[in-house]
Structures are given as C-alpha cells and as structure tokens.
Design an enzyme around this catalytic site. Structure first.
Site, PDB file in Angstrom:
ATOM      1  N   LYS A  14       0.834  -1.206   0.000  1.00 59.36           N
ATOM      2  CA  LYS A  14       0.000   0.000   0.000  1.00 59.36           C
ATOM      3  C   LYS A  14       0.878   1.269   0.000  1.00 59.36           C
ATOM      4  O   LYS A  14       0.646   2.190  -0.765  1.00 59.36           O
ATOM      5  CB  LYS A  14      -0.917   0.037   1.238  1.00 59.36           C
ATOM      6  CG  LYS A  14      -1.794  -1.200   1.379  1.00 59.36           C
ATOM      7  CD  LYS A  14      -2.660  -1.154   2.615  1.00 59.36           C
ATOM      8  CE  LYS A  14      -1.890  -1.158   3.926  1.00 59.36           C
ATOM      9  NZ  LYS A  14      -1.141  -2.419   4.187  1.00 59.36           N
ATOM     10  N   ARG A  89      -9.521  -0.074   8.864  1.00 58.98           N
ATOM     11  CA  ARG A  89      -8.949  -1.399   9.124  1.00 58.98           C
ATOM     12  C   ARG A  89      -9.950  -2.324   9.809  1.00 58.98           C
ATOM     13  O   ARG A  89      -9.668  -3.486  10.013  1.00 58.98           O
ATOM     14  CB  ARG A  89      -7.763  -1.284  10.072  1.00 58.98           C
ATOM     15  CG  ARG A  89      -6.563  -0.641   9.481  1.00 58.98           C
ATOM     16  CD  ARG A  89      -5.751  -1.674   8.737  1.00 58.98           C
ATOM     17  NE  ARG A  89      -4.477  -1.928   9.326  1.00 58.98           N
ATOM     18  CZ  ARG A  89      -3.400  -1.201   9.078  1.00 58.98           C
ATOM     19  NH1 ARG A  89      -3.444  -0.166   8.304  1.00 58.98           N
ATOM     20  NH2 ARG A  89      -2.255  -1.539   9.622  1.00 58.98           N
ATOM     21  N   ARG A 128      12.440  -4.856   4.031  1.00 59.67           N
ATOM     22  CA  ARG A 128      11.956  -3.473   3.887  1.00 59.67           C
ATOM     23  C   ARG A 128      12.850  -2.503   4.657  1.00 59.67           C
ATOM     24  O   ARG A 128      13.296  -2.784   5.765  1.00 59.67           O
ATOM     25  CB  ARG A 128      10.531  -3.338   4.399  1.00 59.67           C
ATOM     26  CG  ARG A 128      10.096  -1.869   4.430  1.00 59.67           C
ATOM     27  CD  ARG A 128       8.633  -1.684   4.525  1.00 59.67           C
ATOM     28  NE  ARG A 128       8.059  -2.184   5.745  1.00 59.67           N
ATOM     29  CZ  ARG A 128       6.757  -2.112   6.026  1.00 59.67           C
ATOM     30  NH1 ARG A 128       5.937  -1.566   5.147  1.00 59.67           N
ATOM     31  NH2 ARG A 128       6.294  -2.587   7.148  1.00 59.67           N
ATOM     32  N   ARG A 161      11.807  -0.761  10.254  1.00 59.77           N
ATOM     33  CA  ARG A 161      10.745  -0.353  11.169  1.00 59.77           C
ATOM     34  C   ARG A 161      10.729  -1.256  12.391  1.00 59.77           C
ATOM     35  O   ARG A 161      11.002  -2.438  12.300  1.00 59.77           O
ATOM     36  CB  ARG A 161       9.391  -0.437  10.450  1.00 59.77           C
ATOM     37  CG  ARG A 161       8.850   0.908  10.078  1.00 59.77           C
ATOM     38  CD  ARG A 161       7.654   0.856   9.197  1.00 59.77           C
ATOM     39  NE  ARG A 161       6.531   0.081   9.692  1.00 59.77           N
ATOM     40  CZ  ARG A 161       5.360  -0.001   9.064  1.00 59.77           C
ATOM     41  NH1 ARG A 161       5.200   0.648   7.926  1.00 59.77           N
ATOM     42  NH2 ARG A 161       4.383  -0.721   9.557  1.00 59.77           N
ATOM     43  N   ARG A 172       1.050  -9.349  13.397  1.00 61.43           N
ATOM     44  CA  ARG A 172       0.235  -8.379  12.653  1.00 61.43           C
ATOM     45  C   ARG A 172      -0.685  -9.100  11.672  1.00 61.43           C
ATOM     46  O   ARG A 172      -1.869  -8.768  11.561  1.00 61.43           O
ATOM     47  CB  ARG A 172       1.144  -7.392  11.897  1.00 61.43           C
ATOM     48  CG  ARG A 172       1.823  -6.408  12.832  1.00 61.43           C
ATOM     49  CD  ARG A 172       3.022  -5.750  12.191  1.00 61.43           C
ATOM     50  NE  ARG A 172       2.699  -4.843  11.103  1.00 61.43           N
ATOM     51  CZ  ARG A 172       3.607  -4.341  10.283  1.00 61.43           C
ATOM     52  NH1 ARG A 172       4.876  -4.651  10.411  1.00 61.43           N
ATOM     53  NH2 ARG A 172       3.243  -3.512   9.331  1.00 61.43           N
TER      54      ARG A 172
HETATM   55  P1  AP5 Z   1       4.949  -1.508   1.634  1.00 59.89           P
HETATM   56  O1  AP5 Z   1       4.527  -0.688   0.464  1.00 59.89           O
HETATM   57  O2  AP5 Z   1       5.738  -0.847   2.702  1.00 59.89           O
HETATM   58  O3  AP5 Z   1       3.662  -2.263   2.242  1.00 59.89           O
HETATM   59  P2  AP5 Z   1       2.456  -1.684   3.104  1.00 59.89           P
HETATM   60  O4  AP5 Z   1       1.238  -2.415   2.643  1.00 59.89           O
HETATM   61  O5  AP5 Z   1       2.422  -0.187   3.070  1.00 59.89           O
HETATM   62  O6  AP5 Z   1       2.926  -2.198   4.518  1.00 59.89           O
HETATM   63  P3  AP5 Z   1       2.776  -1.569   5.956  1.00 59.89           P
HETATM   64  O7  AP5 Z   1       3.560  -2.462   6.883  1.00 59.89           O
HETATM   65  O8  AP5 Z   1       3.120  -0.115   5.972  1.00 59.89           O
HETATM   66  O9  AP5 Z   1       1.283  -1.766   6.199  1.00 59.89           O
HETATM   67  P4  AP5 Z   1       0.631  -1.865   7.514  1.00 59.89           P
HETATM   68  O10 AP5 Z   1      -0.749  -1.720   7.051  1.00 59.89           O
HETATM   69  O11 AP5 Z   1       0.897  -3.043   8.358  1.00 59.89           O
HETATM   70  O12 AP5 Z   1       1.314  -0.692   8.370  1.00 59.89           O
HETATM   71  P5  AP5 Z   1       0.812   0.739   8.742  1.00 59.89           P
HETATM   72  O13 AP5 Z   1       1.969   1.637   8.671  1.00 59.89           O
HETATM   73  O14 AP5 Z   1      -0.434   1.108   8.029  1.00 59.89           O
HETATM   74  O15 AP5 Z   1       5.734  -2.787   1.060  1.00 59.89           O
HETATM   75  C1  AP5 Z   1       6.358  -3.713   1.910  1.00 59.89           C
HETATM   76  C2  AP5 Z   1       7.746  -4.100   1.344  1.00 59.89           C
HETATM   77  O16 AP5 Z   1       7.552  -4.789   0.099  1.00 59.89           O
HETATM   78  C3  AP5 Z   1       8.640  -2.885   0.989  1.00 59.89           C
HETATM   79  O17 AP5 Z   1       9.971  -3.239   1.252  1.00 59.89           O
HETATM   80  C4  AP5 Z   1       8.426  -2.670  -0.516  1.00 59.89           C
HETATM   81  O18 AP5 Z   1       9.547  -2.078  -1.152  1.00 59.89           O
HETATM   82  C5  AP5 Z   1       8.187  -4.098  -0.990  1.00 59.89           C
HETATM   83  N1  AP5 Z   1       7.253  -4.185  -2.116  1.00 59.89           N
HETATM   84  C6  AP5 Z   1       6.091  -3.482  -2.296  1.00 59.89           C
HETATM   85  N2  AP5 Z   1       5.461  -3.887  -3.420  1.00 59.89           N
HETATM   86  C7  AP5 Z   1       6.227  -4.870  -3.967  1.00 59.89           C
HETATM   87  C8  AP5 Z   1       6.087  -5.699  -5.123  1.00 59.89           C
HETATM   88  N3  AP5 Z   1       5.021  -5.590  -5.947  1.00 59.89           N
HETATM   89  N4  AP5 Z   1       7.050  -6.615  -5.367  1.00 59.89           N
HETATM   90  C9  AP5 Z   1       8.126  -6.751  -4.532  1.00 59.89           C
HETATM   91  N5  AP5 Z   1       8.336  -5.999  -3.419  1.00 59.89           N
HETATM   92  C10 AP5 Z   1       7.379  -5.076  -3.127  1.00 59.89           C
HETATM   93  O19 AP5 Z   1       0.381   0.495  10.281  1.00 59.89           O
HETATM   94  C11 AP5 Z   1       1.354   0.241  11.285  1.00 59.89           C
HETATM   95  C12 AP5 Z   1       0.632  -0.050  12.594  1.00 59.89           C
HETATM   96  O20 AP5 Z   1      -0.141   1.108  12.998  1.00 59.89           O
HETATM   97  C13 AP5 Z   1      -0.398  -1.195  12.534  1.00 59.89           C
HETATM   98  O21 AP5 Z   1       0.216  -2.458  12.750  1.00 59.89           O
HETATM   99  C14 AP5 Z   1      -1.349  -0.799  13.672  1.00 59.89           C
HETATM  100  O22 AP5 Z   1      -0.796  -1.123  14.923  1.00 59.89           O
HETATM  101  C15 AP5 Z   1      -1.394   0.720  13.562  1.00 59.89           C
HETATM  102  N6  AP5 Z   1      -2.478   1.207  12.684  1.00 59.89           N
HETATM  103  C16 AP5 Z   1      -2.344   1.818  11.476  1.00 59.89           C
HETATM  104  N7  AP5 Z   1      -3.542   2.135  10.967  1.00 59.89           N
HETATM  105  C17 AP5 Z   1      -4.460   1.713  11.857  1.00 59.89           C
HETATM  106  C18 AP5 Z   1      -5.887   1.732  11.883  1.00 59.89           C
HETATM  107  N8  AP5 Z   1      -6.596   2.255  10.866  1.00 59.89           N
HETATM  108  N9  AP5 Z   1      -6.496   1.185  12.947  1.00 59.89           N
HETATM  109  C19 AP5 Z   1      -5.802   0.661  13.988  1.00 59.89           C
HETATM  110  N10 AP5 Z   1      -4.449   0.601  14.022  1.00 59.89           N
HETATM  111  C20 AP5 Z   1      -3.786   1.127  12.963  1.00 59.89           C
END
Ligand code: AP5
Length: 220
Positions: A14, A89, A128, A161, A172
């Site tokens: 994402k 989420r 990552r 991270r 997660r």
């Molecule tokens: P990346 O693009 O970083 O993936 P992502 O889906 O953004 O992953 P996140 O870990 O950021 O998502 P998340 O939803 O768990 O975390 P968030 O920050 O929202 O890609 C991942 C890796 O793969 C990278 O190295 C990239 O280069 C590589 N890649 C990407 N596409 C590729 C491809 N096609 N081929 C090969 N490699 C590829 O949330 C963090 C924490 O915050 C959560 O765990 C939770 O505790 C809290 N939180 C956030 N939002 C909420 C909410 N709405 N409600 C409650 N808690 C929340």
C-alpha cells in the site's frame, strides 16, 4: 473529488503504491500508520498510547484512531480528494468513514484491495527499509535505493521499522487479517471493490491500481 481506499495485508504494498497513485490523480495520501508513527516520534499522548499496540502487532483501538484520522481527512488539502492508506482497518472504522463522508455529501468512490498471501508478506518485510525523514519505502531486494542505506528522494538514513521483526509481522498478520476481511466484504457488498494481484512486480501492481482508480464510478 475522489476518495480512494487502499486495502491490503501488512506489507502488501500500500505504502509503495499510494504515492504513485497520488501523483497520478493529483490528490494527497493520508496514511494512518504515518500519522501514528509521527505521534510516537513526537511523544504525544496519542503516540504513547498507540505505541503499545503497534509494537505488539495489534491494531490501535477504534476509539483512538477514528477521531484522529477523520480530523485529518477534514483538513483543507483533502477537500480535493484523498487516497486513504491503512484506514479503515475494521468494520467500525469503515462505517465511521461512510458516515463522516455522507455528512459532507462525499463518499468512498473506490476501494482497491492489494491481495498478497502471508508467506510473501513475511519475506518482503524482512527486506523493507524506510527513510527516517519522510517514510519513503524501499526493499533491499526488490526495490533497493541507488546508494545503500540512503534515501534517493531526501538523502536521509534508511532504517528497519520497529514492527518489522518476523514475530511482530506474524502477529500483525494473525491479528489484523480477520478485521480487514470484514472491511473488504463491506466494500464488496457496496459494489466498489477492485482486487489487484499483489504478487506482481511493483510496476504491474501500479498498472492495475491506476486502472482500478481511473475506472472508479466517480472518474468514469
Ligand atoms: P509496503 O509498500 O511498505 O507495504 P504496506 O502495505 O504499506 O505495509 P505496511 O507495513 O506499511 O502496512 P501496515 O498496514 O501493516 O502498516 P501501517 O503503517 O499502516 O511494502 C512492503 C515491502 O515490500 C517494501 O519493502 C516494498 O519495497 C516491498 N514491495 C512493495 N510492493 C512490492 C512488489 N510488488 N514486489 C516486490 N516488493 C514489493 O500500520 C502500522 C501499525 O499502525 C499497525 O500495525 C497498527 O498497529 C497501527 N495502525 C495503522 N492504521 C491503523 C488503523 N486504521 N487502525 C488501527 N491501528 C492502525
């Protein structure tokens, strides 16, 4: 005025796709994870509360995140539209978002689900790296920076991270997928869900994500 929700498992891609789509559509990205990490870094009350959940791989409670995120969506820069990365989420968050948008004559135009199996998620997260200045996303295997350890875009240091350790990633996935499945169902029932195969290389995912956004009811 386009509101696009980008859905996917932790690590599905994402944060990689959101800025590309944002540039294509000329609207900002609102990322709940970035909002929370900024609060953690600033040691605000929200950040201190959220950190306990994030470090365990758990979702921050709906009561904590909903108000903060909807306030962000209400800022002037998002009046032209927004890409929502990481919110909603849970079903409660999805319903709160619908209600807030309807109150302003807006709605979610398109939900795009980047579908990636858990085994692929774990492998990608280990590699990552994100930049310390702006959270730009890299992967030392699939999307490396030009200079090791340095962000191509702002020159800041690249780090792992805190929640990318394998056991936290597995927590997660285990804890966050069931509520996410309910959110996916919510948009499927609403007839606005597009499914994208997240196993493709980054540019293949980009092509499909942009195709889904351009075909959304608001833009068609
Ligand atoms: P990346 O693009 O970083 O993936 P992502 O889906 O953004 O992953 P996140 O870990 O950021 O998502 P998340 O939803 O768990 O975390 P968030 O920050 O929202 O890609 C991942 C890796 O793969 C990278 O190295 C990239 O280069 C590589 N890649 C990407 N596409 C590729 C491809 N096609 N081929 C090969 N490699 C590829 O949330 C963090 C924490 O915050 C959560 O765990 C939770 O505790 C809290 N939180 C956030 N939002 C909420 C909410 N709405 N409600 C409650 N808690 C929340």
């Amino acid at each position: 005025m386009t509101v696009i929700v980008l859905l996917g498992a932790p690590g599905a891609g994402k944060g990689t796709q959101a800025p590309i789509l944002a540039e294509h559509l000329g609207i900002p990205v609102l990322a709940s994870g970035d909002l929370l990490r900024a609060a953690v870094a600033a040691r605000t009350a929200l950040g201190r509360d959220a950190e306990r959940y994030m470090n365990r791989g758990q979702l921050v409670p709906d009561a904590t995140i909903v108000g903060v995120f909807l306030d962000r969506l209400d800022q002037p820069d998002a009046r032209v539209g927004a890409i929502l990365d990481g919110f909603p989420r849970t079903r409660v968050q999805a319903e709160a978002l619908d209600e807030a948008l309807v109150g302003e004559g807006r709605r979610v135009d398109q939900a795009i689900y980047i579908d990636l199996p858990p085994e692929d998620v774990v492998a990608r997260m280990a590699n990552r790296r994100i930049c310390t200045a702006n959270g730009h996303v890299y992967n030392i295997v699939s999307n490396p920076p030009k200079v090791a350890g340095v962000c191509d875009l702002d020159g800041s240091e690249l780090v792992q991270r805190a929640d990318d350790r394998e056991e936290t990633v597995r927590a997660r996935i285990a804890q966050q997928m069931p509520p996410l499945d309910e959110v996916v169902d919510h948009y499927r029932r609403g007839g606005i869900l597009a499914n994208v195969d997240g196993r493709q290389p980054i540019d293949g995912v980009t092509r499909d994500v942009i195709g889904a956004a351009d075909g959304s009811p608001e833009r068609a």
